[in-house]
Design a protein around this motif. Structure first.
Motif, short mmCIF file in Angstrom:
data_model
loop_
_atom_site.label_atom_id
_atom_site.label_comp_id
_atom_site.label_asym_id
_atom_site.label_seq_id
_atom_site.Cartn_x
_atom_site.Cartn_y
_atom_site.Cartn_z
N ILE A 180 8.49 -41.66 -11.09
CA ILE A 180 9.50 -42.74 -11.23
C ILE A 180 10.54 -42.53 -10.28
CG2 ILE A 180 10.94 -43.88 -12.72
CD1 ILE A 180 7.94 -43.96 -13.63
N ALA A 181 11.28 -41.19 -10.12
CA ALA A 181 12.21 -40.64 -9.22
C ALA A 181 13.35 -41.97 -9.25
CB ALA A 181 11.63 -40.84 -7.71
N GLU A 182 13.86 -42.50 -10.30
CA GLU A 182 14.82 -43.55 -10.38
C GLU A 182 16.18 -43.01 -9.58
OE1 GLU A 182 16.56 -42.79 -14.86
OE2 GLU A 182 14.98 -44.36 -14.48
N ASP A 183 16.44 -42.03 -9.61
CA ASP A 183 17.78 -41.35 -8.83
C ASP A 183 17.54 -41.30 -7.11
OD1 ASP A 183 19.09 -41.03 -11.06
OD2 ASP A 183 18.39 -39.15 -11.36
N THR A 184 16.25 -41.17 -6.89
CA THR A 184 16.10 -40.89 -5.39
C THR A 184 15.13 -41.79 -4.96
OG1 THR A 184 14.30 -39.35 -5.54
CG2 THR A 184 16.60 -38.38 -5.61
N GLY A 185 14.24 -42.07 -5.64
CA GLY A 185 13.26 -43.40 -5.12
C GLY A 185 12.06 -42.67 -4.27
N TYR A 186 12.32 -41.07 -4.26
CA TYR A 186 11.16 -40.30 -3.56
C TYR A 186 10.27 -39.87 -4.61
CZ TYR A 186 14.68 -40.97 0.15
OH TYR A 186 15.57 -41.37 0.97
N ILE A 187 9.37 -40.65 -4.59
CA ILE A 187 8.10 -40.10 -5.69
C ILE A 187 7.14 -39.37 -4.77
CG2 ILE A 187 8.36 -42.49 -7.14
CD1 ILE A 187 5.87 -43.52 -5.66
N MET A 188 6.27 -38.75 -5.79
CA MET A 188 5.04 -38.04 -4.96
C MET A 188 5.35 -36.77 -4.61
SD MET A 188 2.29 -40.34 -5.96
CE MET A 188 1.05 -39.77 -4.85
N ASN A 189 6.35 -36.15 -5.30
CA ASN A 189 6.65 -34.66 -4.59
C ASN A 189 5.31 -33.88 -4.60
OD1 ASN A 189 7.33 -31.68 -5.25
ND2 ASN A 189 9.21 -32.65 -4.49
N TYR A 190 4.87 -33.28 -3.50
CA TYR A 190 3.76 -32.50 -2.99
C TYR A 190 3.85 -31.15 -4.17
CZ TYR A 190 -0.32 -30.01 -1.48
OH TYR A 190 -1.45 -29.34 -1.17
N GLN A 191 4.88 -30.50 -4.51
CA GLN A 191 4.93 -29.35 -5.25
C GLN A 191 4.59 -29.68 -6.77
OE1 GLN A 191 7.34 -29.88 -2.94
NE2 GLN A 191 6.10 -28.13 -1.43
N LEU A 192 4.92 -30.87 -7.21
CA LEU A 192 4.68 -31.40 -8.65
C LEU A 192 3.11 -31.83 -8.56
CD1 LEU A 192 7.85 -33.28 -9.74
CD2 LEU A 192 6.97 -31.40 -10.73
N SER A 232 -5.63 -43.28 -11.77
CA SER A 232 -6.07 -41.99 -12.38
C SER A 232 -5.15 -40.94 -12.20
CB SER A 232 -7.54 -41.71 -11.38
OG SER A 232 -8.00 -40.36 -11.79
N LEU A 233 -4.37 -41.01 -11.06
CA LEU A 233 -3.49 -39.88 -11.05
C LEU A 233 -2.15 -40.14 -12.07
CD1 LEU A 233 -2.00 -37.78 -9.10
CD2 LEU A 233 -1.01 -39.82 -7.87
N ARG A 234 -1.79 -41.56 -12.30
CA ARG A 234 -0.68 -41.72 -13.25
C ARG A 234 -1.11 -41.54 -14.40
NH1 ARG A 234 3.57 -44.59 -11.80
NH2 ARG A 234 5.18 -45.42 -13.30
N LYS A 235 -2.36 -41.75 -15.01
CA LYS A 235 -2.89 -41.44 -16.22
C LYS A 235 -2.97 -39.86 -16.53
CE LYS A 235 -6.70 -42.36 -19.71
NZ LYS A 235 -6.68 -41.01 -20.14
N CYS A 236 -3.18 -39.25 -15.48
CA CYS A 236 -3.27 -37.85 -15.59
C CYS A 236 -2.01 -37.01 -15.71
CB CYS A 236 -4.22 -37.16 -14.33
SG CYS A 236 -4.66 -35.50 -14.68
N ALA A 237 -1.08 -37.55 -14.84
CA ALA A 237 0.28 -37.08 -14.78
C ALA A 237 1.03 -37.44 -16.13
CB ALA A 237 1.02 -37.98 -13.70
N LEU A 238 0.78 -38.59 -16.84
CA LEU A 238 1.53 -38.81 -18.09
C LEU A 238 0.90 -38.10 -19.28
CD1 LEU A 238 3.42 -40.40 -19.49
CD2 LEU A 238 1.93 -42.42 -19.68
#
Length: 361
Positions: free
Chosen positions: A111-123, A92-98
């Motif tokens: 995705i965070a392919e540079d850092t790997g740190y997904i799920m940033n709270y500000q976003l 549900s989160l991914r569908k809504c984000a996209l």
């Protein structure tokens, strides 16, 4: 996301995940498991090799990338199943984000392919007003538990290591550039996603009544059902019989089933495994055993592994019953063998009555 849990269920599910974090994950797949944040199989290639109609599609849940690819091909109703009941909150989160975020923000958040740190709270906060209430409640409770530290949260909750993200761009083309991303965004926004909480062999009890499918995608589930020390031809037969007797009757007459995804496997590897099994039927190395003994390690390095033997058994069982097609796909860099590609096993239902069983060349 259709058929989301209630608010009370979302709170209960979040508490169950927190309990698993506090007591330690057991590593097994269950109704409360860790998530995958990205797929490493080339769903774009095999989806394009399947039938033209994807209006009603049945696929694995997992990261949601297969569902995204189905939506991009035109699916209006996507049924996603997973043994992990809380996967519904990530899907549900991914569908809504996209459906909501600009490409730059989606890449950083999911995705965070540079850092790997997904799920940033500000976003997440930027996305939060668009989320269904149960999804928002679930993730807010999880964020609070981790004190809004998405670095720790990502490490604890997701199976896929950060290094997968950069390699996965090879096989997940929907975010490669603005044009395809925003085209995908519109398609995903206009599709309905339904969730089925079920393990594979319970699907006969849990699939929706009265719904048949244009396309069915089983991803690499077979590998988890016939792997390790228990790899056997009997397990392959059980899997194929379940497809034949339970799943294919739910595929429409002109529909297609993607029966399995084979990592680092092609016709050359298949021939190699067949020759090895003739010479040394019990000489392959179960993946769990590669560190125990020089001979096991040698077999592992040349691709004579439980994983590949399992694939070999699967193809033998499939070609007894169906006309099947091996579709070469791009490899994201996983698996153990000398193949430079992956393969998807396609079962075109319309050919079952008109074509002899076997591998379609």
């Amino acid at each position: 996301m259709v058929n989301l849990p209630s608010i009370l269920e979302a709170e209960r599910d979040a508490n169950e995940i927190i309990k698993r974090v506090m007591t330690g994950w057991d590593g097994e797949f269950s109704e409360y498991s860790r998530f995958y944040h990205i797929a490493t199989e080339d769903s774009h290639s095999y989806v394009n090799a399947m039938g033209p109609d994807f209006t009603t599609t049945f696929t694995v849940g997992s990261s949601g990338d297969q569902g995204i690819e189905c939506s991009l091909k035109g699916a209006k109703d996507v049924y996603l199943f997973d043994i992990n009941r809380v996967d519904i909150y990530f899907l549900s989160l991914r569908k809504c984000a996209l459906s909501t975020l600009k490409r730059k923000d989606f890449l950083e958040f999911m995705i965070a392919e540079d850092t790997g740190y997904i799920m940033n709270y500000q976003l997440f906060q930027k996305l939060s007003p668009a989320l269904p209430i149960p999804t928002r409640i679930f993730w807010e409770k999880i964020y609070r538990f981790f004190k809004y530290n998405h670095l720790v949260m990502g490490e604890e909750l997701f199976r896929s290591p950060w290094k997968h993200a950069r390699k996965a761009r090879v096989v997940n083309g929907y975010y490669a550039n603005n044009k395809v991303y925003y085209e995908t965004q519109e398609k995903v926004k206009n599709s309905r996603w339904h969730f089925i909480a079920s393990d594979f062999y319970s699907l006969d009890k849990n699939m929706p009544e009265g719904v048949d499918f244009d396309a069915m995608i089983l991803s690499n589930i077979y590998e988890y059902l016939n792997f390790g020390f228990d790899t056997s031809a009997e397990n392959a037969k059980k899997y194929v019989d379940f497809i034949k007797n339970i799943l294919l009757p739910r595929v429409k007459e002109n529909g297609t089933c993607m029966g399995a995804y084979l990592c680092s496997y092609d016709e050359k590897v298949d021939q190699f495994i067949g020759d090895k099994l003739k010479d040394k039927p019990n000489g392959w190395a179960p993946s769990e055993a590669i560190l125990f003994g020089v001979e096991n390690f040698k077999n592992y390095m040349i691709g004579y592994t439980g994983q590949n033997v399992s694939y070999y058994y699967l193809l033998r069982e499939l070609e007894k019953k169906f006309p099947v097609k091996l579709v070469r796909t791009n490899a994201a860099g996983y698996g153990q063998s000398f193949a430079d590609c992956d393969s998807a096993v396609i079962i075109p239902k319309q050919k079952i009555l008109t074509t002899q069983p076997g591998i379609i060349k």
